[in-house]
Design an enzyme around this catalytic site. Structure first.
Site, short mmCIF file in Angstrom:
data_model
loop_
_atom_site.label_atom_id
_atom_site.label_comp_id
_atom_site.label_asym_id
_atom_site.label_seq_id
_atom_site.Cartn_x
_atom_site.Cartn_y
_atom_site.Cartn_z
N GLY A 29 34.24 51.55 35.91
CA GLY A 29 32.83 51.25 35.78
C GLY A 29 32.14 51.73 34.50
N ASP A 83 35.61 43.57 40.37
CA ASP A 83 36.96 44.12 40.17
C ASP A 83 37.76 43.99 41.46
OD1 ASP A 83 38.19 46.14 37.79
OD2 ASP A 83 39.25 46.20 39.70
N ASP A 95 39.07 39.05 43.15
CA ASP A 95 40.05 38.69 42.13
C ASP A 95 39.42 37.63 41.21
OD1 ASP A 95 42.14 37.61 40.70
OD2 ASP A 95 43.53 37.55 42.40
N ASP A 106 36.96 43.28 30.51
CA ASP A 106 37.90 44.27 29.96
C ASP A 106 39.19 44.24 30.79
OD1 ASP A 106 38.76 46.39 28.36
OD2 ASP A 106 37.84 47.92 29.63
N LYS A 153 38.79 41.33 26.43
CA LYS A 153 39.98 41.99 25.89
C LYS A 153 41.07 40.93 25.68
CE LYS A 153 41.78 45.56 28.33
NZ LYS A 153 41.57 46.88 27.77
N1 SAM Z 1 35.99 48.17 31.75
C1 SAM Z 1 36.44 49.13 32.73
C2 SAM Z 1 35.69 50.40 32.52
O1 SAM Z 1 35.07 50.53 31.47
O2 SAM Z 1 35.70 51.26 33.40
C3 SAM Z 1 37.92 49.38 32.66
C4 SAM Z 1 38.70 48.17 33.10
S1 SAM Z 1 40.38 48.53 33.38
C5 SAM Z 1 41.00 48.67 31.77
C6 SAM Z 1 41.05 46.99 33.88
C7 SAM Z 1 40.61 46.55 35.25
O3 SAM Z 1 41.01 45.20 35.42
C8 SAM Z 1 41.23 47.31 36.43
O4 SAM Z 1 40.25 48.00 37.13
C9 SAM Z 1 41.86 46.22 37.29
O5 SAM Z 1 41.67 46.42 38.68
C10 SAM Z 1 41.08 44.99 36.82
N2 SAM Z 1 41.76 43.73 37.12
C11 SAM Z 1 43.01 43.35 36.77
N3 SAM Z 1 43.27 42.11 37.25
C12 SAM Z 1 42.15 41.71 37.91
C13 SAM Z 1 41.81 40.52 38.62
N4 SAM Z 1 42.68 39.51 38.74
N5 SAM Z 1 40.59 40.42 39.18
C14 SAM Z 1 39.71 41.46 39.07
N6 SAM Z 1 39.98 42.60 38.41
C15 SAM Z 1 41.18 42.73 37.83
#
Ligand code: SAM
Length: 310
Positions: A53, A79, A95, A120, A160
């Site tokens: 977050g 997320d 998702d 991200d 990203k």
């Molecule tokens: N931007 C966030 C922060 O600042 O705290 C960090 C994000 S973290 C690098 C990547 C996130 O992508 C993870 O929490 C993961 O659960 C989410 N993620 C990956 N695949 C996903 C999907 N198909 N749908 C939703 N979230 C996804």
């Protein structure tokens, strides 16, 4: 020593804890904003792949003030993982590759459109670079699909991206929807990582484009019949049958040509056979009559050879 070694190694990790950000990623979004001013005039934003977050914290602080109440800016965070609440941020656990998640986001906008979508998203890294890059690209395309449903014309999309070997295809796809696409590497993103961020400005989908969540690479149950797509949603490439129409047809059978004066056909060996083909072992077994023939619908069974299989 052990607990503080990461603090020593990673200044952004240390500062994030000191300044109350949930993750060091906060600085990436702050640095993107320093260069591109993406928050200016924004009152509605979607934060895709938001957990734990820190980007949502940045958005809340920049758009709604320290108290979370300075303005009524709408922030919707999505997320797969549950995340602790942030004042002023609406959360959806879902998702981003699923149509239902897109609908849940759209539902929160009540017919209004977002000024900004950020993503991200990162898959759980497998360590197999090609697979990681592929999944990351699919996440980005899923984020783009959602974006086409909610972003207002001229809006901004930040995501990203892994700068892998096929990244230019992604740039080309993004350029179809945005007038300006820039790749940005914030200082807080490690140099050793292929991670970067695309800052896509000036959302302008092709005339007549109808947003959809179809991504055949993600969903084998296509929700759109691709042959029924129309206008800019359907790309038709020219088909050219090349070559001499009176030349040999590779689907036809032709009589063998006999040498002049002989009535037998001389077979020529292939110019160069494969030097280590995958079927080499089977050929050797067959030569020594160790390979049994298929029986009815059964698969070929090699006779067990020597002590290796005894
Ligand atoms: N931007 C966030 C922060 O600042 O705290 C960090 C994000 S973290 C690098 C990547 C996130 O992508 C993870 O929490 C993961 O659960 C989410 N993620 C990956 N695949 C996903 C999907 N198909 N749908 C939703 N979230 C996804």
């Amino acid at each position: 020593m052990g607990r503080s070694s990461k603090d020593k190694r990673d200044v952004y990790y240390r500062r994030a804890k000191e300044e109350g950000w949930r993750a060091r990623s906060a600085y990436k979004l702050l640095q993107i904003n320093d260069d591109f001013n993406i928050f200016e005039g924004v009152t509605r934003v979607v934060d895709l792949c938001a957990a734990p977050g820190s980007w949502s914290q940045v958005l809340a602080q920049k758009l709604r003030g320290e108290s979370g109440q300075k303005s009524e800016a709408k922030i919707v965070a999505v997320d797969l993982q549950a995340m602790a609440p942030i004042p002023g941020v609406i959360q959806i656990q879902g998702d981003i590759t699923k149509k239902s998640t897109a609908h849940a986001i759209i539902g929160h906008f009540e017919g209004e459109q977002a000024d900004l979508v950020v993503c991200d998203g990162a898959p759980d890294v497998t360590g197999l670079h090609d697979i990681d890059e592929y999944i990351q690209a699919q996440l980005l395309l899923a984020a783009l699909n959602i974006t086409t449903h909610v972003l207002k014309k001229s809006g901004t999309f930040v995501a990203k991206i892994f700068r892998g070997k096929d990244v230019t295809l992604l740039y080309a796809q993004l350029k179809i929807f945005f007038s300006l696409v820039t790749v940005f590497k914030p200082r807080s993103s490690r140099n050793s990582s292929i991670e970067a961020f695309v800052v896509c400005q000036g959302y302008s989908p092709p005339e007549g484009y109808v947003p959809n969540m179809s991504n055949p690479l993600l969903d084998q149950q296509y929700d759109v019949n691709f042959n029924n797509l129309e206008g800019p949603n359907r790309v038709i490439v020219p088909f050219l049958a090349c070559g001499d129409l009176s030349g040999f047809d590779s689907d036809m059978t032709y009589p063998l040509e006999l040498e002049a004066g002989k009535n037998t056909y001389s077979y020529l060996e292939p110019t160069q056979s494969p030097i280590n083909p995958p079927y080499k072992e089977a050929c050797e077994l067959r030569k020594s009559d160790m390979l049994s023939k298929p029986l009815g619908s059964h698969v070929v069974k090699a006779k067990l050879i020597g002590s290796q299989h005894n």
